[in-house]
Write a protein that holds these residues in place. Structure first.
Motif, PDB file in Angstrom:
ATOM      1  N   ALA A  63       0.766  -1.243   0.004  1.00  0.00           N
ATOM      2  CA  ALA A  63      -0.016   0.142   0.165  1.00  0.00           C
ATOM      3  C   ALA A  63       0.874   1.251  -0.074  1.00  0.00           C
ATOM      4  N   SER A  64       1.993   1.442   0.830  1.00  0.00           N
ATOM      5  CA  SER A  64       3.083   2.378   0.710  1.00  0.00           C
ATOM      6  C   SER A  64       3.449   2.635  -0.610  1.00  0.00           C
ATOM      7  N   ALA A  65       3.657   1.868  -1.322  1.00  0.00           N
ATOM      8  CA  ALA A  65       4.107   1.959  -2.568  1.00  0.00           C
ATOM      9  C   ALA A  65       3.212   2.373  -3.652  1.00  0.00           C
ATOM     10  N   MET A  66       1.927   2.215  -3.431  1.00  0.00           N
ATOM     11  CA  MET A  66       0.616   2.599  -4.232  1.00  0.00           C
ATOM     12  C   MET A  66       0.364   3.772  -3.679  1.00  0.00           C
ATOM     13  N   LEU A  67       0.321   4.265  -2.511  1.00  0.00           N
ATOM     14  CA  LEU A  67      -0.396   5.511  -1.918  1.00  0.00           C
ATOM     15  C   LEU A  67       0.152   6.757  -2.677  1.00  0.00           C
ATOM     16  N   PRO A  68       1.396   6.691  -2.899  1.00  0.00           N
ATOM     17  CA  PRO A  68       1.853   8.120  -3.842  1.00  0.00           C
ATOM     18  C   PRO A  68       0.773   8.350  -4.903  1.00  0.00           C
ATOM     19  N   ALA A  69       0.261   7.373  -5.890  1.00  0.00           N
ATOM     20  CA  ALA A  69      -0.393   7.497  -6.678  1.00  0.00           C
ATOM     21  C   ALA A  69      -1.739   8.218  -6.431  1.00  0.00           C
ATOM     22  N   LEU A  70      -2.357   7.924  -5.059  1.00  0.00           N
ATOM     23  CA  LEU A  70      -3.458   8.610  -4.665  1.00  0.00           C
ATOM     24  C   LEU A  70      -2.927  10.269  -4.485  1.00  0.00           C
ATOM     25  N   GLY A  71      -1.854  10.480  -3.815  1.00  0.00           N
ATOM     26  CA  GLY A  71      -1.460  11.840  -3.598  1.00  0.00           C
ATOM     27  C   GLY A  71      -1.288  12.548  -5.047  1.00  0.00           C
ATOM     28  N   LEU A  72      -0.715  11.861  -5.753  1.00  0.00           N
ATOM     29  CA  LEU A  72      -0.338  12.655  -7.290  1.00  0.00           C
ATOM     30  C   LEU A  72      -1.758  12.856  -8.019  1.00  0.00           C
ATOM     31  N   ALA A  73      -2.613  11.897  -7.897  1.00  0.00           N
ATOM     32  CA  ALA A  73      -3.951  12.067  -8.659  1.00  0.00           C
ATOM     33  C   ALA A  73      -4.531  13.423  -7.876  1.00  0.00           C
ATOM     34  N   LEU A  74      -4.541  13.409  -6.638  1.00  0.00           N
ATOM     35  CA  LEU A  74      -5.079  14.589  -6.027  1.00  0.00           C
ATOM     36  C   LEU A  74      -4.715  15.763  -6.578  1.00  0.00           C
ATOM     37  N   LEU A  75      -3.392  15.911  -6.748  1.00  0.00           N
ATOM     38  CA  LEU A  75      -2.609  17.036  -7.366  1.00  0.00           C
ATOM     39  C   LEU A  75      -2.836  17.269  -8.745  1.00  0.00           C
ATOM     40  N   LEU A  76      -3.180  16.140  -9.411  1.00  0.00           N
ATOM     41  CA  LEU A  76      -3.411  16.205 -10.919  1.00  0.00           C
ATOM     42  C   LEU A  76      -4.637  16.675 -10.861  1.00  0.00           C
ATOM     43  N   LYS A  77      -5.531  16.617  -9.957  1.00  0.00           N
ATOM     44  CA  LYS A  77      -7.044  17.062 -10.335  1.00  0.00           C
ATOM     45  C   LYS A  77      -7.149  18.647 -10.144  1.00  0.00           C
ATOM     46  N   THR A  78      -5.930  19.215  -9.367  1.00  0.00           N
ATOM     47  CA  THR A  78      -6.133  20.583  -9.464  1.00  0.00           C
ATOM     48  C   THR A  78      -5.477  21.214 -10.766  1.00  0.00           C
ATOM     49  N   LEU A  79      -4.607  20.455 -11.283  1.00  0.00           N
ATOM     50  CA  LEU A  79      -3.629  21.142 -12.317  1.00  0.00           C
ATOM     51  C   LEU A  79      -4.303  20.775 -13.669  1.00  0.00           C
ATOM     52  N   TRP A  80      -4.981  19.634 -13.672  1.00  0.00           N
ATOM     53  CA  TRP A  80      -5.352  19.133 -15.031  1.00  0.00           C
ATOM     54  C   TRP A  80      -6.306  19.931 -15.834  1.00  0.00           C
ATOM     55  N   GLN A  81      -5.754  20.290 -17.189  1.00  0.00           N
ATOM     56  CA  GLN A  81      -6.813  20.937 -18.012  1.00  0.00           C
ATOM     57  C   GLN A  81      -6.623  20.258 -19.494  1.00  0.00           C
ATOM     58  N   LYS A  82      -7.748  20.225 -19.976  1.00  0.00           N
ATOM     59  CA  LYS A  82      -7.611  19.547 -21.374  1.00  0.00           C
ATOM     60  C   LYS A  82      -6.576  20.028 -22.363  1.00  0.00           C
ATOM     61  N   GLU A  83      -6.198  21.359 -22.325  1.00  0.00           N
ATOM     62  CA  GLU A  83      -5.106  21.668 -23.334  1.00  0.00           C
ATOM     63  C   GLU A  83      -3.783  21.576 -22.764  1.00  0.00           C
ATOM     64  N   THR A  84      -3.634  21.465 -21.546  1.00  0.00           N
ATOM     65  CA  THR A  84      -2.376  21.189 -21.115  1.00  0.00           C
ATOM     66  C   THR A  84      -1.924  19.951 -20.336  1.00  0.00           C
ATOM     67  N   CYS A  85      -2.905  19.080 -20.500  1.00  0.00           N
ATOM     68  CA  CYS A  85      -2.615  17.875 -19.964  1.00  0.00           C
ATOM     69  C   CYS A  85      -1.294  16.996 -20.575  1.00  0.00           C
ATOM     70  N   PRO A  86      -1.255  17.182 -21.906  1.00  0.00           N
ATOM     71  CA  PRO A  86      -0.051  16.376 -22.537  1.00  0.00           C
ATOM     72  C   PRO A  86       1.277  16.651 -21.662  1.00  0.00           C
ATOM     73  N   TYR A  87       1.537  17.797 -21.115  1.00  0.00           N
ATOM     74  CA  TYR A  87       2.659  18.281 -20.467  1.00  0.00           C
ATOM     75  C   TYR A  87       3.114  17.096 -19.173  1.00  0.00           C
ATOM     76  N   TYR A  88       1.798  16.674 -18.427  1.00  0.00           N
ATOM     77  CA  TYR A  88       2.068  15.667 -17.545  1.00  0.00           C
ATOM     78  C   TYR A  88       2.493  14.525 -18.025  1.00  0.00           C
ATOM     79  N   PHE A  89       2.303  13.801 -19.348  1.00  0.00           N
ATOM     80  CA  PHE A  89       2.940  12.812 -19.917  1.00  0.00           C
ATOM     81  C   PHE A  89       4.074  12.976 -20.403  1.00  0.00           C
ATOM     82  N   LEU A  90       4.407  14.193 -20.634  1.00  0.00           N
ATOM     83  CA  LEU A  90       6.037  14.783 -21.127  1.00  0.00           C
ATOM     84  C   LEU A  90       6.734  14.617 -19.730  1.00  0.00           C
ATOM     85  N   GLY A  91       6.319  14.793 -18.697  1.00  0.00           N
ATOM     86  CA  GLY A  91       7.112  14.770 -17.373  1.00  0.00           C
ATOM     87  C   GLY A  91       7.231  13.502 -17.126  1.00  0.00           C
TER      88      GLY A  91
END
Lengths: 286, 283
Positions: free
Chosen positions: A181-209
């Motif tokens: 679980a502790s290996a998986m949990l950062p995914a939850l944290g990052l998903a929360l972060l992503l929710k605040t940052l995600w926009q359709k036109e800029t989301c490809p930058y996430y995949f670039l990173g």
């Protein structure tokens, strides 16, 4: 035990102070748990635990006064019990998560108290009593931090044996699932972060990173052994880019985008200005 | 009032510099004692006390009237708030000067500047402080922290707080210096949107990189077929490195977008961990 309880109480109150004073972000696990570890006498273990807890809670931020989970309280208690009882990250995470949820409950009820005295503040201004206004402000400031200090002190002073018994009672399969679980949990944290940052036109930058972080690695030779007269190399794949280097690239890309946007804005306003100039010209030509 | 306008071209007086330093430090308390009904409102008024006392005089009716005005709902990114404080103090000074000269001053102007600015400044502020700066600071520090080095927490402190303090200082400075015209221009021209976009892109890149480097979820599933062993993780790595971390993060993101229930997701992840461990796929 009293010293340790005092230390945890102090660190908890300090964390609550640093969370708000100047928004230093120093209440985040990566910093405050390091301090806690140093004060409790486990500097190195504290820093490593701090890094791990930071990753678990990386997406949790308090925005606009809304606190999704009191990760500060959770990490401090989780780390304190883990360090004092000689346990590892698994124990810290196991304790930190439910405590963080409980901490939110506590925080919300405190905020209800703060909200209930807002009217008193208003009354003092109506009554033209600035002194009472100032005193009430300082009183709620002290009471808030005093509560957290007392909580930290009492939990460590009274609760360590209970927690120790609890940790010892955890069966092995639960412990190993907690590691998963502790290996998986950062995914939850990052998903929360992503929710605040995600926009359709800029989301490809996430995949670039992600690509910069995940795809570019090389085989690092770590050891060589002689097997039946032939050299056998042991290697592990190492990421080429560190996060600092990716941040550097990211800053350059962000700057490009900002300049591009600003140019667009300028062109648009020039266009508008240009049109009105033309009209002005026509007006004079006529 | 006249001295204020003159100083806009010649720089700031000693007194104004003192005021800037004072607003810079006093605005750091803004987040304390926030309430559900007014958020930072009560503390906004508390922060204004010495400045309003300066402008209107202690214990005057005008002072209490302005205190009452500043108790309204207020909420913005604390790091951007010095700009609003500086602006509001400058406007209160103008108001006092106007009233002293027997002119009218619309009190609603001050309130509407606060309301107009707190939203956009919170937007750009959150993308700078929480979206970009915080993530960069963690990214720089966490490698050192993981190896138990003190450089980790120290770098975290510095990488976040040096820009934090600089932004706060310059926000105060420009709040006094450029006054209300600049910000309405920036809002109108859309420059704020450009910067917000840039910072959120930076945040996205770092989030992606951290997904790759810090979601360390792997499978330990292996099957023995006599001659060859089938190691699931190796196969997954050869298809796309970091496939599982990306997949889990995306799944979590999609879930949160739809249901917005982090606690439930946490429970789901715990249950999934237990199931996967018991099945021998992980752990």
């Amino acid at each position: 035990m009293i010293t340790n309880a005092l230390i945890v109480g102090f660190v908890l109150a300090l964390a609550k102070f640093l969370d708000w004073y100047c928004q230093t972000q120093l209440s985040r696990p990566i910093f405050i748990v390091s301090i806690l570890g140093a004060l409790l006498g486990y500097p190195t273990e504290g820093i490593i635990l701090a890094a791990q807890l930071e990753l678990v809670f990386i997406g949790n931020v308090s925005l606009g006064g809304v606190m999704p989970s009191d990760f500060t309280l959770g990490s401090i208690f989780g780390a304190a019990f883990a360090l004092l009882l000689g346990e590892d990250l698994t124990a810290a995470v196991t304790l930190a998560l439910p405590l963080a949820a409980l901490g939110t409950l506590l925080y919300s009820s405190m905020k209800v108290v703060v909200t209930s005295i807002v009217a008193t503040f208003e009354r003092y201004i109506d009554e033209k009593n600035i002194k009472a206004y100032k005193n009430l402000w300082i009183a709620q400031f002290i009471a808030f931090h005093g509560c957290y200090f007392t909580l930290g002190f009492l939990c460590i002073y009274l609760g360590t044996d209970v927690v120790s018994a609890f940790i010892n009672a955890i069966p092995a399969w639960v412990q190993s699932s907690m590691t998963v679980a502790s290996a998986m949990l950062p995914a939850l944290g990052l998903a929360l972060l992503l929710k605040t940052l995600w926009q359709k036109e800029t989301c490809p930058y996430y995949f670039l990173g992600f690509g910069l972080g995940a795809f570019v690695f090389y085989n690092n030779t770590t050891a060589a052994t002689l097997v039946d007269g032939a050299v056998e190399l042991t290697s592990s794949s190492t990421k080429v880019f560190s996060l600092v280097q990716i941040a550097f690239i990211g800053a350059a890309i962000a700057a490009l985008v900002i300049f591009g946007e600003l140019r667009k804005i300028k062109e648009n306003s020039n266009k508008v200005a240009g049109v009105s100039n033309d009209e002005g010209g026509d007006f004079f030509n006529d | 009032m006249t001295s204020l306008t003159e100083n806009k071209s010649t720089g700031l007086t000693k007194q104004e510099n003192k005021l800037i330093r004072s607003v810079f430090t006093r605005s750091m308390w803004l987040m304390f004692c926030t309430s559900y009904t007014k958020q930072q409102g009560t503390t906004f008024a508390w922060t204004m006390i010495p400045y309003l006392e300066d402008i209107y005089g202690k214990e005057t009716d005008e002072f209490y009237a302005s205190m009452a005005r500043h108790q309204n709902f207020f909420n913005t990114t604390p790091g951007m708030s010095p700009f609003i404080f500086a602006l509001v103090i400058a406007m209160e000074q103008e108001r006092k000067a106007a009233l002293d000269n027997g002119k009218e001053f619309d009190d609603a102007a001050i309130e509407s500047i606060k309301v107009a600015l707190m939203g956009p400044l919170a937007g750009i502020g959150d993308s700078i402080f929480v979206g970009a700066l915080r993530i960069i600071a963690i990214g720089v520090a966490i490698g050192f922290s993981q190896s138990g080095s003190w450089l980790g927490p120290i770098l975290f402190l510095l990488v976040f707080n040096i820009p934090n303090l600089l932004i706060r200082y310059f926000a105060t400075y420009y709040g006094f210096k450029v006054g209300t015209s600049f910000i309405s221009q920036a809002l109108e021209s859309g420059a704020i949107t450009a910067f917000t976009k840039g910072f959120s892109i930076m945040g996205l890149i770092m989030t992606g990189a951290m997904t790759a480097q810090y979601v360390s979820f792997t499978t330990t599933f292996a099957a023995d077929f006599g001659e060859t062993t089938f190691v699931l993780q190796t196969v997954l790595d050869s298809i796309l490195p970091g496939m599982l971390p990306l997949g889990i993060t995306m799944a979590a993101f999609v879930y949160l977008r739809k249901h917005n229930n982090p606690v439930k997701l946490l429970v789901i992840m715990f249950i999934a961990s237990v199931v996967l461990t018991l099945l021998g796929i992980c752990g």
